[in-house]
Design an enzyme around this catalytic site. Structure first.
Site, PDB file in Angstrom:
ATOM      1  N   ARG A 133       0.823  -1.218   0.000  1.00 22.68           N
ATOM      2  CA  ARG A 133       0.000   0.000   0.000  1.00 22.68           C
ATOM      3  C   ARG A 133       0.854   1.264   0.000  1.00 22.68           C
ATOM      4  NH1 ARG A 133      -4.969  -2.032   3.839  1.00 22.68           N
ATOM      5  NH2 ARG A 133      -6.210  -2.778   2.095  1.00 22.68           N
TER       6      ARG A 133
ATOM      7  N   LYS B 149     -20.307 -15.668   2.356  1.00 21.78           N
ATOM      8  CA  LYS B 149     -21.682 -15.342   2.731  1.00 21.78           C
ATOM      9  C   LYS B 149     -22.502 -14.707   1.625  1.00 21.78           C
ATOM     10  CE  LYS B 149     -20.942 -14.241   7.578  1.00 21.78           C
ATOM     11  NZ  LYS B 149     -20.873 -12.993   8.358  1.00 21.78           N
TER      12      LYS B 149
ATOM     13  N   GLY C   7     -10.887  -8.164  -0.480  1.00 20.21           N
ATOM     14  CA  GLY C   7      -9.660  -8.589   0.186  1.00 20.21           C
ATOM     15  C   GLY C   7      -9.295 -10.032  -0.097  1.00 20.21           C
TER      16      GLY C   7
ATOM     17  N   GLY D 189     -14.134  -3.521   1.046  1.00 19.80           N
ATOM     18  CA  GLY D 189     -15.482  -3.005   1.331  1.00 19.80           C
ATOM     19  C   GLY D 189     -15.890  -1.942   0.333  1.00 19.80           C
TER      20      GLY D 189
END
Ligand code: AMP
Length: 400
Positions: A36, A207, A357, A380
């Site tokens: 990053r 999920k 991720g 996200g």
């Protein structure tokens, strides 16, 4: 791009506040992975090469107690950044006050300064006050007062309304996107709003509940949606199939039914699975078609599914992938994810985008990342983008 970018700004002699994403893994003061920091270099260098004073803000981890601050200082990041830039980086160990203001006033054109972890503002005198994460209006206003222009290059926090992104932007005459942010908006934006067709989405991961919004939004936009991973079996349950001990979200079965009804043949479910007696790499495992037998749990898509998915993908011109096809962390259940990742790498005619991720970790771990068009830096944030939501951090960037 409709948004202002760093290339549109007059930078010479300006105090350029920059929100970057230096949320890197650090263990015992040692940075484990500096991807990053490296990713932020082009925008930082662009600013300093043009005589701007780069004043960098980033969060690191989550801070809920004074104790959390001990391990979450950005000081090691300043040292690494200095090595990577091959020039000094002034680290200011506070997030407000005279020490910070003096350090900024002492900067020369082209200098770089890193402010301490913005989330130190979330705990004051032992109290969890969330000034940064709650976008305290006074904090954003104060930070904005320290500079002349604002560059936001932190896509990973763009889905959050925090003082260091939205707060600063709303108190600045001009906010521009950095190169990383620009790239994210371009690739994800084109895929969602203006894709070259056929446009195929691959959605996996544990999920359904995390991805329902994405499926819903992409049903209107994509030509096919391929489903894999643990969420498959909630769809199986919705179809009345047996699922053994596979992952299932019982409270989402009705919603899964509605999606299946709406989707018709646009949604493609796995036709076979790798099943095991336990959630373990060493458990006895085999391939089954359709229903999952009692005493087994499905942990990966099977070879026929890989073949079917590849048949759909071979003609695609845009592919968005979020979520692994199985428990890729265990070698016996990594094959589905590996095969799909490898196949995407062969699609030289298509724009291939990976977000999230886990899928990013998967393609990196599997060594196929450099064959894909774009790896999104925000898990996200990229999911919310694919859901069609407006991201506050992007909304706060000035229009051209
Ligand atoms: P997500 O964070 O929702 O993208 O989910 C990623 C996680 O889902 C990874 O840790 C995978 O191991 C896990 N996963 C993928 N497929 C399955 C499956 N069939 N059963 C259980 N977990 C799975």
């Amino acid at each position: 791009m409709a948004k202002l970018t760093v290339e549109d700004l007059d930078l010479k002699g300006k105090k350029v506040l920059m929100r970057v994403d230096f949320n890197v893994p650090i263990k015992d003061g040692v940075i484990q992975n500096d991807n990053r920091i490296v990713a932020a270099l082009p925008t930082i260098k662009y600013v300093t090469d043009r005589g701007g004073k780069a004043i960098l803000f980033s969060h690191l981890g989550r801070i809920k107690t004074e104790d959390d601050k001990k391990d979450l200082s950005l000081r090691p990041v300043a040292e690494r950044l200095s090595n990577l830039l091959n020039k000094p980086v002034t680290f200011v160990p506070v997030t407000e006050g005279k020490q910070l203001e003096d350090a900024i006033n002492n900067m020369k054109d082209g200098d770089v300064l890193l402010v301490e972890n913005t989330r130190f503002e979330d705990v004051k005198d032992g109290e969890y006050v969330k000034r940064e994460s709650g976008n305290d209006p006074e904090l954003g206003k104060y930070w904005a007062s320290l500079g002349d222009v604002f560059v936001n290059d932190a896509f990973g926090t763009a889905h959050r309304s925090h003082a260091s992104n939205v707060g600063i932007a709303s108190n600045m005459p001009q906010t521009a996107a950095g190169f990383l942010m620009e790239k994210e908006i371009k690739f994800l934006g084109d895929a969602v709003n203006n894709p070259k067709r056929p446009f195929v989405a691959i959605l996996g991961g544990a999920k359904v509940s995390d991805k329902i919004g994405v499926i819903d939004n992409l049903l209107d936009k994509a030509d096919k949606i391929l489903i894999g991973g643990g969420m498959t079996y909630t769809f199986y349950a919705a179809k009345g199939m047996t699922i053994g001990n596979s992952l299932v979200e019982k409270d989402k079965i009705d919603e899964a039914k509605q999606i299946l009804d709406k989707a018709g043949d646009k949604l493609v479910l796995p036709v076979d699975s790798v099943v095991a007696t336990e959630f373990s790499n060493d458990a006895p495992h085999k391939i089954v078609e359709g229903d999952i037998p009692d005493g087994y749990m499905a942990l990966d898509i099977g070879p026929k599914t890989v073949q079917e998915f590849e048949d759909v993908l071979k003609d695609a011109k845009t592919v968005v992938w979020n979520g692994p096809m199985g428990v890729f962390e265990m070698s016996n259940y990594a094959k589905g994810t590996l095969e799909i990742g490898k196949f995407l790498g062969t699609l030289s005619d298509a724009t291939t985008i990976v977000g999230g991720g886990d899928s990013t970790a998967a393609v990196q771990q599997l060594g196929v990342a450099d064959k894909l068009t774009h790896i999104s830096t925000g898990g996200g944030a990229s999911l919310e983008y694919l859901e069609g939501k407006e991201l506050p951090g992007i909304a706060a960037i000035s229009n051209k």
